[in-house]
Design an enzyme around this catalytic site. Structure first.
Site, PDB file in Angstrom:
ATOM      1  N   ASP A 233      45.564  39.150  30.733  1.00  0.00           N
ATOM      2  CA  ASP A 233      45.413  39.809  32.033  1.00  0.00           C
ATOM      3  C   ASP A 233      46.734  40.465  32.384  1.00  0.00           C
ATOM      4  OD1 ASP A 233      44.271  40.452  34.588  1.00  0.00           O
ATOM      5  OD2 ASP A 233      45.480  38.856  35.451  1.00  0.00           O
ATOM      6  N   SER A 234      46.708  41.282  33.421  1.00  0.00           N
ATOM      7  CA  SER A 234      47.939  41.905  33.894  1.00  0.00           C
ATOM      8  C   SER A 234      48.870  40.870  34.534  1.00  0.00           C
ATOM      9  CB  SER A 234      47.593  42.992  34.906  1.00  0.00           C
ATOM     10  OG  SER A 234      46.822  42.432  35.953  1.00  0.00           O
TER      11      SER A 234
ATOM     12  N   CYS B  56      41.189  41.061  32.373  1.00  0.00           N
ATOM     13  CA  CYS B  56      41.575  42.016  33.419  1.00  0.00           C
ATOM     14  C   CYS B  56      40.516  43.114  33.554  1.00  0.00           C
ATOM     15  CB  CYS B  56      42.913  42.623  33.014  1.00  0.00           C
ATOM     16  SG  CYS B  56      43.547  43.851  34.156  1.00  0.00           S
TER      17      CYS B  56
ATOM     18  N   GLU C  20      48.572  37.263  45.606  1.00  0.00           N
ATOM     19  CA  GLU C  20      49.814  36.875  44.905  1.00  0.00           C
ATOM     20  C   GLU C  20      50.783  36.191  45.872  1.00  0.00           C
ATOM     21  OE1 GLU C  20      51.287  38.142  41.663  1.00  0.00           O
ATOM     22  OE2 GLU C  20      49.259  38.569  40.948  1.00  0.00           O
TER      23      GLU C  20
ATOM     24  N   CYS D 284      37.682  42.342  40.377  1.00  0.00           N
ATOM     25  CA  CYS D 284      39.121  42.229  40.126  1.00  0.00           C
ATOM     26  C   CYS D 284      39.410  40.736  40.003  1.00  0.00           C
ATOM     27  CB  CYS D 284      39.893  42.823  41.291  1.00  0.00           C
ATOM     28  SG  CYS D 284      41.649  42.454  41.272  1.00  0.00           S
TER      29      CYS D 284
ATOM     30  N   HIS E 224      41.603  38.787  40.895  1.00  0.00           N
ATOM     31  CA  HIS E 224      42.124  38.023  42.031  1.00  0.00           C
ATOM     32  C   HIS E 224      41.068  37.707  43.087  1.00  0.00           C
ATOM     33  CE1 HIS E 224      45.794  39.403  40.226  1.00  0.00           C
ATOM     34  NE2 HIS E 224      46.542  38.800  41.125  1.00  0.00           N
TER      35      HIS E 224
HETATM   36  N1  DGL Z   1      43.950  41.980  36.821  1.00  0.00           N
HETATM   37  C1  DGL Z   1      43.669  43.149  37.603  1.00  0.00           C
HETATM   38  C2  DGL Z   1      42.169  43.425  37.609  1.00  0.00           C
HETATM   39  O1  DGL Z   1      41.353  42.562  37.353  1.00  0.00           O
HETATM   40  C3  DGL Z   1      44.161  43.005  39.032  1.00  0.00           C
HETATM   41  C4  DGL Z   1      45.648  43.016  39.154  1.00  0.00           C
HETATM   42  C5  DGL Z   1      46.274  44.324  38.763  1.00  0.00           C
HETATM   43  O2  DGL Z   1      46.116  45.340  39.467  1.00  0.00           O
HETATM   44  O3  DGL Z   1      46.919  44.327  37.737  1.00  0.00           O
HETATM   45  O4  DGL Z   1      41.775  44.539  37.850  1.00  0.00           O
END
Ligand code: DGL
Length: 274
Positions: free
Chosen positions: A11-12, A74, A154, A186, A188
């Site tokens: 993931d990011s 992600c 976050e 997303c 989060h």
């Molecule tokens: N992991 C990203 C997503 O699911 C969210 C966080 C980001 O913008 O990197 O889209």
């Protein structure tokens, strides 16, 4: 043995832990190598070109870890870099979160009016609408980019008046379209699930793509004969390894609050070198 190798999940940053959590619950025999790009998060406000480059680097790193499959946890990387990820993965099976999420939403919705909340990059890519319409051509998909939600999660501002107000502002517009299912598109957003539920009431089904992704992974591993069917021996090492590109301690703290297991540490990887 191929079956006993870990699954690479990336993931990011921290958010993909919501996907790792579902994999741990649904596939308890599987080992996981998780990479979170904590130095370069967020991806959701970056260009497709950058997201593709970052995703390629991460896959190259994961391949050094002897994995048997890759889960792109992600949504943004799934939306913008799936072709590049598959190419870099060589023959390794790859699963993203969008197709499973779209499928779950089609099952959840009666009216076919489906809302999607996600990052700007994911909404701009229209992948959710395309995937949903590929399954259900009568569906109408209403997407809404919610760029302020990732930083709020976050920051840990989950039960907070400010977050409620921002959520309402984003959700009001979707509610006007009379949706009956809402994809939390997303990583989060599942962490805001109870807040969203409280604000929109009980009439709309909330879809967390992480659940369906874990089930899809289970199916795929079985189909390809890659599922781990051996219970871990007492002497075997801890089955989950965590890597990040920055802030390992903060990551481990967050992971401990999200995952059903104890995360002792995360190691830093110089991801730009891959
Ligand atoms: N992991 C990203 C997503 O699911 C969210 C966080 C980001 O913008 O990197 O889209």
């Amino acid at each position: 043995m191929l079956k006993s190798l870990p699954i690479g999940v990336f993931d990011s940053g921290l958010g993909g832990l919501t996907v790792a959590r579902e994999i741990m619950r649904n596939l308890p025999m599987e080992k996981i190598v998780y990479f979170g790009d904590t130095a370069r998060v967020p991806y959701g406000s970056k260009s497709g070109q950058t997201i593709k480059r970052y995703s390629r680097q991460i896959v190259r790193f994961l391949k050094t870890q002897e994995i048997k499959a890759i889960v792109v946890a992600c949504n943004t990387a799934t939306a913008l870099a799936m072709d590049e990820i598959r190419e870099e993965a060589g023959g390794l099976p790859v699963i993203g979160v969008v197709e499973p999420g779209a499928r779950a939403a089609c099952e959840a919705s009666k009216s076919g009016r489906i809302g999607v909340i996600a990052t700007r990059a994911t909404i701009g890519s229209h992948v959710y609408s395309e995937a949903i319409q590929g399954i259900r051509s009568d569906a109408s998909v209403i997407g809404k980019a919610c760029p302020l939600l990732v930083p709020l999660v976050e920051e840990g501002w989950i039960h907070d008046k400010i977050t409620d107000e921002i959520l309402l502002r984003y959700l009001d517009e979707l509610l006007e379209h009379d949706i009956d299912a809402l994809i939390l598109g997303c990583t989060h957003y599942p962490l805001l699930r109870s807040e969203i539920r409280r604000l929109i009431g009980d009439g709309i089904r909330l879809v967390n793509p992480a659940y369906e992704t874990a089930s899809e992974l289970k199916r795929l591993l079985k189909e390809q004969g890659l599922d781990n069917d051996k219970l871990r021996d007492a002497g075997e090492p801890y089955p989950y390894r965590f890597y990040v590109s920055d802030e390992a301690e903060r990551f481990a703290g967050f992971a401990n609050s999200v995952l059903p297991v104890d995360v002792k540490n995360a190691r830093i990887v110089p991801i730009e070198e891959f």
